[in-house]
Scaffold this motif. Sequence first.
Motif, mmCIF file in Angstrom:
data_model
loop_
_atom_site.group_PDB
_atom_site.id
_atom_site.type_symbol
_atom_site.label_atom_id
_atom_site.label_comp_id
_atom_site.label_asym_id
_atom_site.label_seq_id
_atom_site.Cartn_x
_atom_site.Cartn_y
_atom_site.Cartn_z
ATOM 1 N N GLY A 100 0.793 -0.997 0.464
ATOM 2 C CA GLY A 100 -0.498 0.128 -0.451
ATOM 3 C C GLY A 100 0.992 1.426 -0.289
ATOM 4 N N GLY A 101 2.086 1.192 -0.589
ATOM 5 C CA GLY A 101 3.265 2.091 -0.246
ATOM 6 C C GLY A 101 3.094 3.332 -2.349
ATOM 7 N N ALA A 102 2.183 2.930 -2.609
ATOM 8 C CA ALA A 102 1.795 4.509 -3.511
ATOM 9 C C ALA A 102 0.787 5.274 -2.553
ATOM 10 C CB ALA A 102 0.519 3.868 -4.483
ATOM 11 N N SER A 103 0.631 5.651 -1.630
ATOM 12 C CA SER A 103 -0.217 6.816 -1.800
ATOM 13 C C SER A 103 -0.150 6.794 0.166
ATOM 14 C CB SER A 103 -1.741 7.060 -1.773
ATOM 15 O OG SER A 103 -2.458 6.077 -1.602
ATOM 16 N N GLY A 104 -0.619 7.975 0.549
ATOM 17 C CA GLY A 104 -0.694 8.566 2.063
ATOM 18 C C GLY A 104 0.013 7.929 2.692
ATOM 19 N N ILE A 105 -0.195 6.643 3.920
ATOM 20 C CA ILE A 105 0.548 6.288 4.986
ATOM 21 C C ILE A 105 2.533 5.652 4.288
ATOM 22 C CG2 ILE A 105 1.416 4.961 6.941
ATOM 23 C CD1 ILE A 105 -1.350 5.611 8.353
ATOM 24 N N GLY A 106 2.033 4.578 3.806
ATOM 25 C CA GLY A 106 1.992 3.602 3.186
ATOM 26 C C GLY A 106 3.601 5.043 2.186
ATOM 27 N N ALA A 107 3.189 5.661 1.182
ATOM 28 C CA ALA A 107 4.004 6.896 0.550
ATOM 29 C C ALA A 107 5.080 7.498 1.954
ATOM 30 C CB ALA A 107 3.378 7.454 -0.064
ATOM 31 N N ALA A 108 4.877 7.870 2.130
ATOM 32 C CA ALA A 108 5.331 8.545 3.808
ATOM 33 C C ALA A 108 6.214 7.619 4.301
ATOM 34 C CB ALA A 108 4.151 8.892 4.963
ATOM 35 N N VAL A 109 5.997 6.354 4.373
ATOM 36 C CA VAL A 109 6.992 5.538 5.432
ATOM 37 C C VAL A 109 7.939 5.008 4.110
ATOM 38 C CG1 VAL A 109 7.428 2.598 5.979
ATOM 39 C CG2 VAL A 109 4.999 4.118 6.928
ATOM 40 N N ALA A 110 7.754 4.516 2.949
ATOM 41 C CA ALA A 110 8.801 4.810 1.384
ATOM 42 C C ALA A 110 9.796 5.335 1.139
ATOM 43 C CB ALA A 110 7.682 4.311 0.542
ATOM 44 N N SER A 111 8.841 6.871 1.754
ATOM 45 C CA SER A 111 9.900 7.631 1.095
ATOM 46 C C SER A 111 10.694 8.392 2.720
ATOM 47 C CB SER A 111 9.584 9.293 1.799
ATOM 48 O OG SER A 111 8.664 9.523 0.058
ATOM 49 N N ARG A 112 10.388 7.946 3.640
ATOM 50 C CA ARG A 112 11.786 7.909 5.377
ATOM 51 C C ARG A 112 12.171 7.132 5.183
ATOM 52 N NH1 ARG A 112 12.114 9.729 10.767
ATOM 53 N NH2 ARG A 112 13.695 8.273 11.038
ATOM 54 N N MET A 162 4.937 7.069 -9.705
ATOM 55 C CA MET A 162 4.807 8.353 -9.205
ATOM 56 C C MET A 162 4.881 9.052 -8.283
ATOM 57 S SD MET A 162 2.144 11.031 -12.204
ATOM 58 C CE MET A 162 2.661 9.677 -13.451
ATOM 59 N N GLY A 163 5.390 10.219 -7.469
ATOM 60 C CA GLY A 163 5.102 10.908 -6.265
ATOM 61 C C GLY A 163 5.960 11.335 -5.533
ATOM 62 N N LEU A 164 7.148 9.405 -5.625
ATOM 63 C CA LEU A 164 7.998 8.710 -4.457
ATOM 64 C C LEU A 164 9.179 9.390 -5.249
ATOM 65 C CD1 LEU A 164 6.015 5.461 -3.615
ATOM 66 C CD2 LEU A 164 5.696 8.086 -2.635
ATOM 67 N N PRO A 165 9.897 9.246 -4.254
ATOM 68 C CA PRO A 165 11.647 10.257 -4.204
ATOM 69 C C PRO A 165 12.364 8.527 -5.574
ATOM 70 C CG PRO A 165 11.636 9.784 -2.144
ATOM 71 C CD PRO A 165 10.358 9.238 -2.863
ATOM 72 N N ASP A 166 12.955 9.736 -6.597
ATOM 73 C CA ASP A 166 14.115 9.129 -7.299
ATOM 74 C C ASP A 166 14.362 8.008 -6.379
ATOM 75 O OD1 ASP A 166 12.846 10.403 -8.730
ATOM 76 O OD2 ASP A 166 14.896 11.550 -9.573
ATOM 77 N N GLY A 167 14.440 6.160 -7.534
ATOM 78 C CA GLY A 167 15.221 5.812 -6.771
ATOM 79 C C GLY A 167 14.096 4.120 -5.891
ATOM 80 N N VAL A 168 12.758 4.129 -5.254
ATOM 81 C CA VAL A 168 12.098 4.244 -4.622
ATOM 82 C C VAL A 168 11.702 3.121 -5.862
ATOM 83 C CG1 VAL A 168 9.519 3.857 -3.826
ATOM 84 C CG2 VAL A 168 11.728 5.560 -2.750
ATOM 85 N N LEU A 169 11.135 1.871 -6.151
ATOM 86 C CA LEU A 169 10.092 0.984 -6.992
ATOM 87 C C LEU A 169 8.841 0.840 -6.628
ATOM 88 C CD1 LEU A 169 13.202 -1.311 -8.605
ATOM 89 C CD2 LEU A 169 12.463 1.171 -9.487
ATOM 90 N N GLY A 170 8.003 0.269 -7.953
ATOM 91 C CA GLY A 170 6.851 -0.268 -7.341
ATOM 92 C C GLY A 170 6.664 -1.699 -8.331
ATOM 93 N N VAL A 171 5.854 -2.547 -7.592
ATOM 94 C CA VAL A 171 5.211 -4.068 -8.196
ATOM 95 C C VAL A 171 4.016 -3.585 -8.138
ATOM 96 C CG1 VAL A 171 5.494 -6.116 -8.434
ATOM 97 C CG2 VAL A 171 7.522 -5.295 -8.315
ATOM 98 N N ARG A 172 3.321 -4.082 -9.049
ATOM 99 C CA ARG A 172 1.876 -4.294 -8.674
ATOM 100 C C ARG A 172 1.218 -5.657 -7.718
ATOM 101 N NH1 ARG A 172 -2.867 -6.005 -10.149
ATOM 102 N NH2 ARG A 172 -4.753 -4.491 -10.635
ATOM 103 N N ALA A 173 0.428 -5.304 -7.013
ATOM 104 C CA ALA A 173 0.129 -6.534 -6.321
ATOM 105 C C ALA A 173 -0.631 -6.461 -5.882
ATOM 106 C CB ALA A 173 1.445 -7.341 -5.301
ATOM 107 N N ASP A 174 -1.985 -7.423 -5.579
ATOM 108 C CA ASP A 174 -2.518 -6.970 -4.756
ATOM 109 C C ASP A 174 -2.781 -8.109 -3.458
ATOM 110 O OD1 ASP A 174 -5.426 -7.582 -3.809
ATOM 111 O OD2 ASP A 174 -6.598 -7.331 -5.631
ATOM 112 N N VAL A 175 -3.256 -7.149 -2.661
ATOM 113 C CA VAL A 175 -3.023 -8.577 -0.972
ATOM 114 C C VAL A 175 -3.970 -9.194 -0.764
ATOM 115 C CG1 VAL A 175 -1.863 -6.848 -0.102
ATOM 116 C CG2 VAL A 175 -3.853 -6.535 0.449
#
Length: 257
Positions: free
Chosen positions: A13-25, A49-62
């Motif tokens: 859940g790292g593309a927005s909200g709390i998850g994005a803040a955690v990923a950035s930190r 998009m919206g996260l720092p350069d170097g953070v990668l994303g993979v599509r996954a439904d938990v």
Amino acid sequence: MGAFDGLVAVVTGGASGIGAAVASRLHSDGARVVVLDRDLPEGAPAPVMGLPDGVLGVRADVTDSAGVSSAVEQVVATCGGIDILVNNAGIGAQGDVAGNDDAEWARVLDVNVIGIARVSRACLPHLRASEHAAIVNTSSIAATAGLPQRALYSASKGAVLALTRAMAADHVREGIRVNCVSPGTADTPWIGRLLDAADDPEAERAALRARQPHGRLVDPVEVADAVAYLANPHSHSTVGVSLAVDGGMHELRLRPQ
């Protein structure tokens, strides 16, 4: 050097909200971060998009075991292993105990509780190989405080709290620390949508602010800071805890103004 230099962190859940803040930190502290999110495009790990350069994303439904396993293997193939897992993916629900049908109960529990089990299960072999393994789950103030019109959501987050402690007991002697963070009402897109749908959004926002003793919504960055502490390799003796980030809502009992 950052506290997480050389470590690989997965944030659901790292593309927005709390998850994005955690990923950035975690990224700012030196981790190689991969976010798993159902709202990302299909394909190999790619910038988000919206996260720092170097953070990668993979599509996954938990809720999809095969998809989760495939995403975890993509992370390992790209980064060489997994040291930290932040189980943050979750959905909300409103209503009293009669306010949702069986299908909605199953859907929310599938994401908020069983989703943690699926992702953790897929990551465990790789976490066992790490010298700094940590899992941080996202629970909520709803796990310990009775909130109106949140029966289903509270049940799911109470299960996350209990699951965290059980996982901690199971895996501490394997060198995997498991903890959870329990935010109060945070200023996230989900809360924003709830407020937008209210009859009087400003009055509802004021009520949510007033419910928390420090008088405002929790900033997702504050939750990210707590997650970073729990995941930090130096937090050796922090195991099986729930760290509240709620402006005092869990512990304080202030007199009315």
